[in-house]
Design a protein around this motif. Structure first.
Motif, PDB file in Angstrom:
ATOM      1  N   UNK A  89      -7.617  -6.115   4.473  1.00  0.00           N
ATOM      2  CA  UNK A  89      -7.775  -7.364   3.728  1.00  0.00           C
ATOM      3  C   UNK A  89      -9.225  -7.520   3.285  1.00  0.00           C
ATOM      4  N   UNK A  90      -9.439  -8.416   2.344  1.00  0.00           N
ATOM      5  CA  UNK A  90     -10.794  -8.786   1.938  1.00  0.00           C
ATOM      6  C   UNK A  90     -10.859 -10.298   1.797  1.00  0.00           C
ATOM      7  N   UNK A  91     -12.054 -10.811   2.025  1.00  0.00           N
ATOM      8  CA  UNK A  91     -12.323 -12.235   1.812  1.00  0.00           C
ATOM      9  C   UNK A  91     -13.587 -12.341   0.987  1.00  0.00           C
ATOM     10  N   UNK A  92     -13.566 -13.210  -0.001  1.00  0.00           N
ATOM     11  CA  UNK A  92     -14.711 -13.407  -0.867  1.00  0.00           C
ATOM     12  C   UNK A  92     -15.043 -14.892  -0.909  1.00  0.00           C
ATOM     13  N   UNK A  93     -16.284 -15.193  -0.593  1.00  0.00           N
ATOM     14  CA  UNK A  93     -16.795 -16.559  -0.690  1.00  0.00           C
ATOM     15  C   UNK A  93     -17.840 -16.567  -1.788  1.00  0.00           C
TER      16      UNK A  93
END
Length: 184
Positions: free
Chosen positions: A159-163
């Motif tokens: 998974x990836x998370x981008x803020x």
């Protein structure tokens, strides 16, 4: 043999709803998809696949005044592998670099949230994106005695998370326009 055939059919239905009342606008939508996949190859057996997904979207915009506006939104999207990313046969670019697809790639599902606040010419935007099993480029070294020989392939990661946050301002001067932006 490099005979690999990929057939994908997507049947989709859409619903869209918009509502405006005084200073508020609400938009909502839903896309339903039914996908069937069939792959054939002379060198491998693949089971046909079939899956159904729902992709909602929603946004809320509120105008406090001509100079102050706010909005929030959400959307769910799909990123499907490209056909060449699925082709299991090696494609040589030159004597040192090759590309190879991975037939077991699965689509990635992306949830995106966004909010913004506009005051006069200033805009503050906050975003968050989460992707399940995104498709990324992987570089493999197949022969550690010759680490300059590389194989590029696309594969799912967990998974990836981008803020993201950005502050911007539009600028107009003597017939020219542009904007300044600072973000993280």
């Amino acid at each position: 043999s490099s005979d690999y055939n990929y057939f994908e059919n997507i049947l989709a239905a859409y619903l869209d709803w918009n509502w405006t009342h005084q200073k508020m606008t609400i938009n909502a939508g839903l896309r339903a998809e039914w996908t069937t996949v069939d792959r054939t190859s002379e060198t491998a057996d693949f089971a046909p696949q079939s899956y159904t997904n729902l992709f909602p979207t929603a946004s809320l915009n509120y105008t406090f005044s001509d100079e102050l506006k706010a909005s929030i939104s959400y959307s769910r999207r799909i990123q499907r592998p490209q056909f060449q990313d699925l082709n299991p046969f090696v494609f040589y670019i030159d004597s040192l670099v090759s590309m190879q697809g991975i037939p077991s790639l699965v689509p990635s599902f992306i949830d995106a949230y966004s909010s913004s606040l506009s005051f006069k010419k200033w805009n503050l935007t906050l975003n968050y994106t989460h992707a399940d099993q995104p498709i990324n480029t992987i570089i493999r070294v197949d022969d550690f005695d010759n680490p300059g020989i590389l194989t590029f392939c696309r594969d799912n990661i967990i998974s990836t998370k981008l803020y993201a946050a950005a502050l911007s301002r539009s600028v107009y001067a003597k017939g020219y326009s542009g904007y300044f932006m600072a973000g993280i």
